[in-house]
Design a protein around this motif. Structure first.
Motif, PDB file in Angstrom:
ATOM      1  N   MET A  34      62.189  61.012  58.736  1.00 26.82           N
ATOM      2  CA  MET A  34      62.976  60.124  59.598  1.00 26.82           C
ATOM      3  C   MET A  34      64.402  59.996  59.090  1.00 26.82           C
ATOM      4  O   MET A  34      65.333  59.893  59.885  1.00 26.82           O
ATOM      5  CB  MET A  34      62.303  58.747  59.702  1.00 26.82           C
ATOM      6  CG  MET A  34      61.041  58.783  60.540  1.00 26.82           C
ATOM      7  SD  MET A  34      60.468  57.155  61.068  1.00 26.82           S
ATOM      8  CE  MET A  34      60.168  56.349  59.517  1.00 26.82           C
ATOM      9  N   THR A  38      67.577  60.974  61.485  1.00 25.54           N
ATOM     10  CA  THR A  38      68.655  60.035  61.826  1.00 25.54           C
ATOM     11  C   THR A  38      69.993  60.521  61.287  1.00 25.54           C
ATOM     12  O   THR A  38      71.020  60.378  61.954  1.00 25.54           O
ATOM     13  CB  THR A  38      68.336  58.614  61.319  1.00 25.54           C
ATOM     14  OG1 THR A  38      68.026  58.659  59.925  1.00 25.54           O
ATOM     15  CG2 THR A  38      67.174  58.013  62.082  1.00 25.54           C
ATOM     16  N   ARG A  45      68.286  54.633  60.566  1.00 32.90           N
ATOM     17  CA  ARG A  45      66.848  54.479  60.797  1.00 32.90           C
ATOM     18  C   ARG A  45      66.591  53.309  61.744  1.00 32.90           C
ATOM     19  O   ARG A  45      65.655  53.331  62.543  1.00 32.90           O
ATOM     20  CB  ARG A  45      66.158  54.209  59.467  1.00 32.90           C
ATOM     21  CG  ARG A  45      64.975  55.064  59.241  1.00 32.90           C
ATOM     22  CD  ARG A  45      64.387  54.730  57.870  1.00 32.90           C
ATOM     23  NE  ARG A  45      63.482  55.794  57.529  1.00 32.90           N
ATOM     24  CZ  ARG A  45      62.374  55.618  56.861  1.00 32.90           C
ATOM     25  NH1 ARG A  45      62.033  54.438  56.419  1.00 32.90           N
ATOM     26  NH2 ARG A  45      61.591  56.631  56.601  1.00 32.90           N
ATOM     27  N   LEU A  48      66.573  54.369  65.289  1.00 33.14           N
ATOM     28  CA  LEU A  48      65.314  55.023  65.667  1.00 33.14           C
ATOM     29  C   LEU A  48      64.249  53.972  65.980  1.00 33.14           C
ATOM     30  O   LEU A  48      63.572  54.056  67.010  1.00 33.14           O
ATOM     31  CB  LEU A  48      64.850  55.940  64.532  1.00 33.14           C
ATOM     32  CG  LEU A  48      63.616  56.795  64.826  1.00 33.14           C
ATOM     33  CD1 LEU A  48      63.712  58.120  64.074  1.00 33.14           C
ATOM     34  CD2 LEU A  48      62.334  56.108  64.444  1.00 33.14           C
ATOM     35  N   TYR A  49      64.100  52.992  65.097  1.00 31.50           N
ATOM     36  CA  TYR A  49      63.100  51.937  65.321  1.00 31.50           C
ATOM     37  C   TYR A  49      63.427  51.118  66.569  1.00 31.50           C
ATOM     38  O   TYR A  49      62.540  50.762  67.334  1.00 31.50           O
ATOM     39  CB  TYR A  49      62.992  51.020  64.094  1.00 31.50           C
ATOM     40  CG  TYR A  49      62.208  51.643  62.976  1.00 31.50           C
ATOM     41  CD1 TYR A  49      60.828  51.819  63.083  1.00 31.50           C
ATOM     42  CD2 TYR A  49      62.834  52.078  61.813  1.00 31.50           C
ATOM     43  CE1 TYR A  49      60.094  52.401  62.066  1.00 31.50           C
ATOM     44  CE2 TYR A  49      62.108  52.666  60.787  1.00 31.50           C
ATOM     45  CZ  TYR A  49      60.741  52.817  60.920  1.00 31.50           C
ATOM     46  OH  TYR A  49      60.022  53.398  59.910  1.00 31.50           O
ATOM     47  N   GLY A  53      60.633  52.617  68.330  1.00 27.70           N
ATOM     48  CA  GLY A  53      59.577  51.932  67.594  1.00 27.70           C
ATOM     49  C   GLY A  53      59.111  52.679  66.354  1.00 27.70           C
ATOM     50  O   GLY A  53      58.290  52.186  65.606  1.00 27.70           O
ATOM     51  N   GLY A  54      59.616  53.877  66.145  1.00 23.82           N
ATOM     52  CA  GLY A  54      59.231  54.675  64.981  1.00 23.82           C
ATOM     53  C   GLY A  54      59.118  56.143  65.345  1.00 23.82           C
ATOM     54  O   GLY A  54      59.424  56.567  66.457  1.00 23.82           O
ATOM     55  N   LYS A  55      58.652  56.913  64.386  1.00 23.85           N
ATOM     56  CA  LYS A  55      58.564  58.365  64.532  1.00 23.85           C
ATOM     57  C   LYS A  55      57.579  58.766  65.641  1.00 23.85           C
ATOM     58  O   LYS A  55      57.825  59.700  66.401  1.00 23.85           O
ATOM     59  CB  LYS A  55      58.135  58.952  63.188  1.00 23.85           C
ATOM     60  CG  LYS A  55      58.220  60.450  63.076  1.00 23.85           C
ATOM     61  CD  LYS A  55      57.878  60.837  61.634  1.00 23.85           C
ATOM     62  CE  LYS A  55      57.672  62.310  61.464  1.00 23.85           C
ATOM     63  NZ  LYS A  55      57.208  62.629  60.098  1.00 23.85           N
ATOM     64  N   LYS A  56      56.471  58.045  65.747  1.00 22.81           N
ATOM     65  CA  LYS A  56      55.469  58.353  66.772  1.00 22.81           C
ATOM     66  C   LYS A  56      56.054  58.165  68.181  1.00 22.81           C
ATOM     67  O   LYS A  56      55.847  58.995  69.065  1.00 22.81           O
ATOM     68  CB  LYS A  56      54.245  57.458  66.580  1.00 22.81           C
ATOM     69  CG  LYS A  56      53.116  57.736  67.537  1.00 22.81           C
ATOM     70  CD  LYS A  56      51.920  56.843  67.209  1.00 22.81           C
ATOM     71  CE  LYS A  56      50.825  56.992  68.231  1.00 22.81           C
ATOM     72  NZ  LYS A  56      49.685  56.110  67.932  1.00 22.81           N
TER      73      LYS A  56
END
Length: 196
Positions: A34, A38, A45, A48-49, A53-56
């Motif tokens: 991640m 980014t 990061r 991204l969240y 909500g995250g990598k998934k």
């Protein structure tokens, strides 16, 4: 002001999806960091969240983008066909062949199921199912295929195509598996035709 903020959101999401798509295709989901994603996008990061909500969630967005592109390509196949039957068969063959493309194979057919679970339950599959069912009903209505249950047949066709694609992506010899899947699918689908 609101317009500029909306444009910034779209731009940020686009940058993250682009960076993730490149990383997932080259390294795979598990080996994509991640922090590297980014940094490649020139973002934090936190961005991204905030957006995924995250990598998934980012993987889901990447798959949705690829799926949209696949759908557009398949629509072109259908529109170039000389008949509804030819369009149905050629679209199905094109879908099977897409399992040979490295990006689709790795992101959608290998990493996607490993991270997101059963692809038949993904939101995009609902639209594919409806499209397939509609195609089958049209073929029934025009007297090209037998009067089968369009929903059941659509689900069987979609299951066969998805199963074939997953098999190809995981096969030791994907090209051989693809050829076998196409030949078998055409034979199976031809069983729907009304003789004469």
């Amino acid at each position: 002001m609101a317009q500029k903020r909306a444009e910034m959101i779209v731009e940020t999401r686009s940058k993250l999806i682009k960076a993730a798509r490149e990383a997932f295709a080259m390294k795979g989901y598990a080996d994509s960091s991640m922090d590297e994603l980014t940094a490649e996008a020139g973002l934090t990061r936190g961005a991204l969240y905030h957006h995924f909500g995250g990598k998934k969630g980012l993987l889901e967005a990447v798959i949705a983008q690829i799926d949209g592109e696949m759908t557009a390509r398949l629509s072109d196949v259908i529109s170039g066909a000389s008949s509804n039957w030819e369009g149905f068969v050629e679209e199905s063959i094109a879908y099977i062949k897409m399992a040979l493309e490295p990006e689709i194979q790795r992101i959608v057919l290998l990493d996607g199921p490993a991270v997101l679970g059963d692809p038949s339950q993904w939101p995009s599959q609902s639209a594919c199912m409806q499209s397939t069912q509609h195609s089958i009903q049209r073929l029934i209505d025009e007297g090209t295929i037998r009067a089968v249950d369009a929903e059941a047949t659509g689900r069987l066709v979609m299951g066969a195509l998805l199963g074939a694609s997953l098999w190809i992506a995981n096969a030791d010899d994907p090209h051989s598996a693809s050829s076998k899947a196409i030949e078998s699918f055409v034979t199976l689908a031809s069983g729907l035709l009304i003789e004469g």
